[in-house]
Design a protein around this motif. Structure first.
Motif, short mmCIF file in Angstrom:
data_model
loop_
_atom_site.label_atom_id
_atom_site.label_comp_id
_atom_site.label_asym_id
_atom_site.label_seq_id
_atom_site.Cartn_x
_atom_site.Cartn_y
_atom_site.Cartn_z
N VAL A 174 34.77 52.26 42.10
CA VAL A 174 35.63 51.26 41.45
C VAL A 174 35.32 51.28 39.96
N ILE A 175 36.35 51.38 39.13
CA ILE A 175 36.14 51.46 37.68
C ILE A 175 36.29 50.07 37.09
N GLN A 176 35.30 49.68 36.28
CA GLN A 176 35.37 48.36 35.65
C GLN A 176 35.33 48.47 34.13
N GLY A 177 36.20 47.67 33.49
CA GLY A 177 36.18 47.54 32.03
C GLY A 177 35.57 46.19 31.71
N GLY A 178 36.33 45.35 31.01
CA GLY A 178 35.82 44.03 30.61
C GLY A 178 35.99 42.97 31.66
N LEU A 179 36.56 43.31 32.81
CA LEU A 179 36.72 42.40 33.95
C LEU A 179 37.58 41.18 33.63
N THR A 180 38.53 41.35 32.73
CA THR A 180 39.44 40.23 32.42
C THR A 180 40.77 40.36 33.17
N GLU A 210 42.80 41.29 40.48
CA GLU A 210 41.71 41.82 41.33
C GLU A 210 41.71 43.35 41.38
N GLY A 211 42.10 43.97 40.28
CA GLY A 211 42.16 45.44 40.25
C GLY A 211 40.78 46.08 40.13
N ALA A 212 39.79 45.33 39.63
CA ALA A 212 38.46 45.90 39.44
C ALA A 212 37.46 45.34 40.45
N SER A 263 31.00 51.67 35.18
CA SER A 263 31.33 50.84 34.02
C SER A 263 31.18 51.68 32.75
N LEU A 264 32.14 51.56 31.84
CA LEU A 264 32.08 52.35 30.60
C LEU A 264 31.46 51.55 29.45
N GLU A 265 30.59 50.57 29.80
CA GLU A 265 30.05 49.69 28.75
C GLU A 265 29.16 50.40 27.75
N VAL A 296 44.50 50.39 28.71
CA VAL A 296 45.33 51.54 29.06
C VAL A 296 45.62 51.53 30.57
N ALA A 297 44.57 51.27 31.36
CA ALA A 297 44.73 51.32 32.82
C ALA A 297 45.70 50.26 33.33
N THR A 298 45.83 49.14 32.58
CA THR A 298 46.77 48.09 33.01
C THR A 298 48.08 48.13 32.20
N ALA A 305 48.46 47.18 29.06
CA ALA A 305 48.45 45.80 28.56
C ALA A 305 49.57 45.55 27.55
N GLY A 306 50.01 44.29 27.54
CA GLY A 306 51.10 43.89 26.64
C GLY A 306 50.58 42.94 25.57
N GLY A 307 50.79 41.63 25.78
CA GLY A 307 50.26 40.65 24.83
C GLY A 307 51.27 40.17 23.83
N LEU A 325 44.19 56.67 39.71
CA LEU A 325 44.50 58.11 39.58
C LEU A 325 43.46 58.87 38.77
N GLY A 326 42.70 58.17 37.95
CA GLY A 326 41.71 58.85 37.12
C GLY A 326 40.98 57.83 36.27
N ILE A 327 39.85 58.24 35.73
CA ILE A 327 39.07 57.35 34.86
C ILE A 327 39.34 57.74 33.41
N VAL A 328 39.87 56.80 32.66
CA VAL A 328 40.17 57.04 31.25
C VAL A 328 38.85 56.98 30.48
N THR A 329 38.52 58.03 29.75
CA THR A 329 37.24 58.04 29.02
C THR A 329 37.42 57.97 27.50
N ALA A 375 54.89 41.55 35.05
CA ALA A 375 55.39 42.02 33.75
C ALA A 375 54.34 42.85 33.04
N GLU A 376 53.09 42.34 33.02
CA GLU A 376 52.07 43.05 32.24
C GLU A 376 50.70 43.05 32.91
N HIS A 377 50.51 42.32 33.99
CA HIS A 377 49.16 42.23 34.58
C HIS A 377 48.87 43.32 35.60
N GLY A 378 49.91 43.96 36.13
CA GLY A 378 49.68 45.02 37.11
C GLY A 378 49.76 44.48 38.54
C1 LIG Z 1 42.47 34.87 28.54
C2 LIG Z 1 43.22 36.10 29.02
C3 LIG Z 1 44.42 36.43 28.43
C4 LIG Z 1 45.11 37.58 28.84
N1 LIG Z 1 46.29 37.88 28.23
C5 LIG Z 1 46.93 39.03 28.56
C6 LIG Z 1 48.13 39.40 27.88
O1 LIG Z 1 48.63 38.68 27.01
N2 LIG Z 1 48.70 40.57 28.22
C7 LIG Z 1 48.18 41.39 29.19
O2 LIG Z 1 48.73 42.46 29.45
N3 LIG Z 1 47.06 41.04 29.87
C8 LIG Z 1 46.43 39.89 29.58
N4 LIG Z 1 45.28 39.54 30.25
C9 LIG Z 1 44.80 40.40 31.35
C10 LIG Z 1 43.71 41.43 30.94
O3 LIG Z 1 43.06 41.04 29.79
C11 LIG Z 1 44.30 42.81 30.76
O4 LIG Z 1 44.79 43.27 31.99
C12 LIG Z 1 43.30 43.85 30.20
O5 LIG Z 1 44.03 44.99 29.80
C13 LIG Z 1 42.22 44.26 31.19
O6 LIG Z 1 41.21 44.99 30.52
P1 LIG Z 1 39.70 45.00 31.05
O7 LIG Z 1 38.92 45.94 30.20
O8 LIG Z 1 39.18 43.63 31.18
O9 LIG Z 1 39.91 45.67 32.49
P2 LIG Z 1 39.30 45.26 33.89
O10 LIG Z 1 39.71 43.87 34.24
O11 LIG Z 1 37.86 45.56 33.97
O12 LIG Z 1 40.09 46.29 34.84
C14 LIG Z 1 41.48 46.20 34.99
C15 LIG Z 1 41.99 47.41 35.79
O13 LIG Z 1 41.82 48.60 35.02
C16 LIG Z 1 40.95 49.52 35.69
N5 LIG Z 1 40.15 50.15 34.64
C17 LIG Z 1 39.33 49.54 33.75
N6 LIG Z 1 38.81 50.45 32.90
C18 LIG Z 1 39.31 51.65 33.27
C19 LIG Z 1 39.16 52.98 32.77
N7 LIG Z 1 38.38 53.26 31.72
N8 LIG Z 1 39.82 53.98 33.39
C20 LIG Z 1 40.61 53.73 34.46
N9 LIG Z 1 40.78 52.49 34.98
C21 LIG Z 1 40.16 51.47 34.38
C22 LIG Z 1 40.18 48.71 36.70
O14 LIG Z 1 39.79 49.48 37.80
C23 LIG Z 1 41.23 47.66 37.08
O15 LIG Z 1 42.13 48.17 38.02
C24 LIG Z 1 44.58 38.38 29.88
C25 LIG Z 1 43.37 38.04 30.48
C26 LIG Z 1 42.69 36.91 30.06
C27 LIG Z 1 41.37 36.59 30.70
#
Ligand SMILES: Cc1cc2nc3c(=O)[nH]c(=O)nc-3n(C[C@H](O)[C@H](O)[C@H](O)COP(=O)(O)OP(=O)(O)OC[C@H]3O[C@@H](n4cnc5c(N)ncnc54)[C@H](O)[C@@H]3O)c2cc1C
Length: 457
Positions: free
Chosen positions: A65-71, A75-77, A87-89, A142-144, A146-148, A200-204, A410-413
């Motif tokens: 299971v690949i973990q980034g910042g866990l935000t 429940e993808g991570a 973890s790529l910390e 990248v993996a999600t 992300a929008g924002g 599908l793969g680990i982004v490095t 829309a953007e959370h996956g």
């Molecule tokens: C306060 C708050 C506000 C937020 N606002 C937004 C927003 O406006 N827009 C938005 O899109 N999201 C938002 N999010 C959701 C979240 O921040 C994003 O989804 C973010 O992109 C996740 O990044 P992360 O590093 O925390 O990934 P994680 O939560 O650790 O992992 C997310 C997914 O990506 C995979 N992953 C992580 N790193 C890699 C890697 N290197 N290679 C391959 N797969 C990997 C994991 O396996 C998991 O499936 C918000 C979250 C919080 C807590």
């Protein structure tokens, strides 16, 4: 298992793994403070180490299971007791910045806010911006996909990525580190991995495009009487701001009043208005930009679309306005939703939702806010009861989308949380092809297994 940890320590060194009580001290995620459970967490320092780890796991049929910042919100991570967490910390560097081309190469474990700040010091804007900026990583973004906040001007991260390096399930390193905007040479493989949530793969490493830092910024919090007013102001801003509109964040009254209760954020305007909009424009000509912004504000007031407005006079006042939108702690706990649908269907949807929630139980409500220019609404459904009614809330929130051409994410996956609902937005043919791609790239189902799609029907 000890043999597995020994083998992994041969790759990353003794300090490169975390297990037992040390691992349990780490919270499951931003949203869940329970202890992390897994066989071991591995912290590689380079792409080569990621590749070697995956080779070890591949040989043994070990799930990773690949973990980034866990935000992440879906429940993808999330890891299980039998998983290895990667973890790529320790991979957090901005490796290079090309000043001439405006391109940066960033390791996937870098924290978004650090990236924004370090690039700003070199005169560049990296425009991806979200509330989780202080914890989320570029790889997770990248993996999600992300929008924002700045999507209406710069697109989701998919639009900002020029190239990627990815490690596949069997340890193969796929280098697709393109640095140009134009490169039409066959399939655009990086797009396959953007939004694939670690399946599908680990982004490095990531190549991103950069923009000049803005020289001016105008911010205003507006209040409107009607949703038509919200849309009219958006259209005026889009047409009159000459492409400099960077954020248009709408808060329905029920969200705004929930986060401005006593003890939470203080409201600079009445808390009784039906809609609030946080607008931001960023340009390159401070005097002219300010004058133009003022004129547009006069125009929307005169048109009757706006009934109140507050312009922050300092950075602190601006931050306070943004915290009303971004820091939603006072509205929690709640079930979080992230749907998209055409702007023209938003009031129909919100009316439907309110009726369906109150028909279910009289104390239920859905607090609504979001990036409406992107067709994206976030909804916090309360009361929250530790998951007891989650499924019922899902049925209501997603059920109300029927016939409106919307999306359940829309953007959370999708992660684990929305997997069951994928078929509401994707056709059978699309899901079949997704399974085919997963089977091709990860035939033994070792990367983030069970997330997004099940391997077979
Ligand atoms: C306060 C708050 C506000 C937020 N606002 C937004 C927003 O406006 N827009 C938005 O899109 N999201 C938002 N999010 C959701 C979240 O921040 C994003 O989804 C973010 O992109 C996740 O990044 P992360 O590093 O925390 O990934 P994680 O939560 O650790 O992992 C997310 C997914 O990506 C995979 N992953 C992580 N790193 C890699 C890697 N290197 N290679 C391959 N797969 C990997 C994991 O396996 C998991 O499936 C918000 C979250 C919080 C807590």
């Amino acid at each position: 298992m000890d043999d597995l940890i020994d083998r992994l320590q041969q790759v990353v060194g003794q300090n490169g793994t975390v297990s037992g009580p040390d691992l349990a001290e780490r919270a499951v995620s931003y949203w869940d403070s329970s202890p992390t459970e897994a066989k071991v967490l591995v912290r590689p320092k380079s792409t080569q180490e990621v590749s070697d780890i995956l080779r070890v796991c591949h040989e043994r049929g070990q799930a990773v299971v690949i973990q980034g910042g866990l935000t992440g919100v879906v429940e993808g991570a999330l890891a299980g007791t039998d998983d290895v967490i990667l973890s790529l910390e320790k991979m957090t560097a901005i490796e290079s910045v090309d000043l001439m081309d405006g391109v940066a190469v960033i390791q996937a474990g870098a924290i978004l806010q650090t990236v924004q700040e370090q690039l700003a010091e070199q005169g560049f804007l990296f425009p991806l911006d979200l509330g989780a900026r202080g914890s989320c990583t570029i790889g997770g973004n990248v993996a999600t996909n992300a929008g924002g906040m700045n999507v209406l001007r710069f697109g989701m991260i998919r639009n900002l990525v020029l190239g990627l390096e990815v490690v596949l399930a069997d340890g193969t390193v796929l280098s697709s580190m393109n640095q140009m905007l134009k490169n039409n040479t066959g399939y655009d493989l990086k797009q396959l991995f953007i939004g694939s949530e670690g399946t599908l793969g680990i982004v490095t490493r990531v190549v991103v495009k950069l923009f000049p830092l803005p020289k001016s910024r105008q911010t205003v919090l507006l209040a409107t009487e009607s949703f038509d007013g919200v849309v009219n102001v958006l259209k005026t801003m889009q047409s009159d701001l000459a492409g400099t509109l960077s954020a248009y964040e709408v808060m329905w009254n029920n969200y705004f009043s929930s986060v401005t209760v006593e003890g939470a954020h203080s409201s600079p305007v009445s808390r009784e208005y039906p809609y609030y909009v946080l607008v931001e424009a960023e340009g390159a000509d401070p005097d002219a930009d300010e004058q133009r912004f003022q004129k547009i504000l006069e125009k929307v007031f005169e048109a009757g679309d706006v009934i109140d407005a507050v312009i922050p006079k300092s950075r602190a006042e601006r931050d306070a306005l943004w915290s009303i939108r971004e820091d939603f702690e006072a509205a929690l706990p709640a079930y979080l939703y992230d749907i998209s649908l055409p702007i023209r269907s938003m009031t129909t949807y919100v009316d439907r939702l309110e009726k369906a929630l109150t028909a279910w139980r009289s104390d239920a409500s859905g607090l609504v806010f979001g990036h409406i220019a992107d067709g994206n609404l976030h909804i916090f459904v309360t009361p929250f009861d530790d998951g007891f009614h989650h499924e019922r809330c899902n049925e209501i929130v997603y059920g109300c989308l029927a016939g409106l051409n919307g999306s359940i994410s829309a953007e959370h996956g999708i992660g684990l949380e929305k997997k069951k609902w994928l078929g509401n937005t994707r056709s059978e043919g699309e899901i079949k092809l997704m399974r085919g791609l997963k089977g091709l790239l990860d035939p033994t189902n070792l990367l983030n297994p069970g997330k997004v799609i099940d391997r077979a029907n």
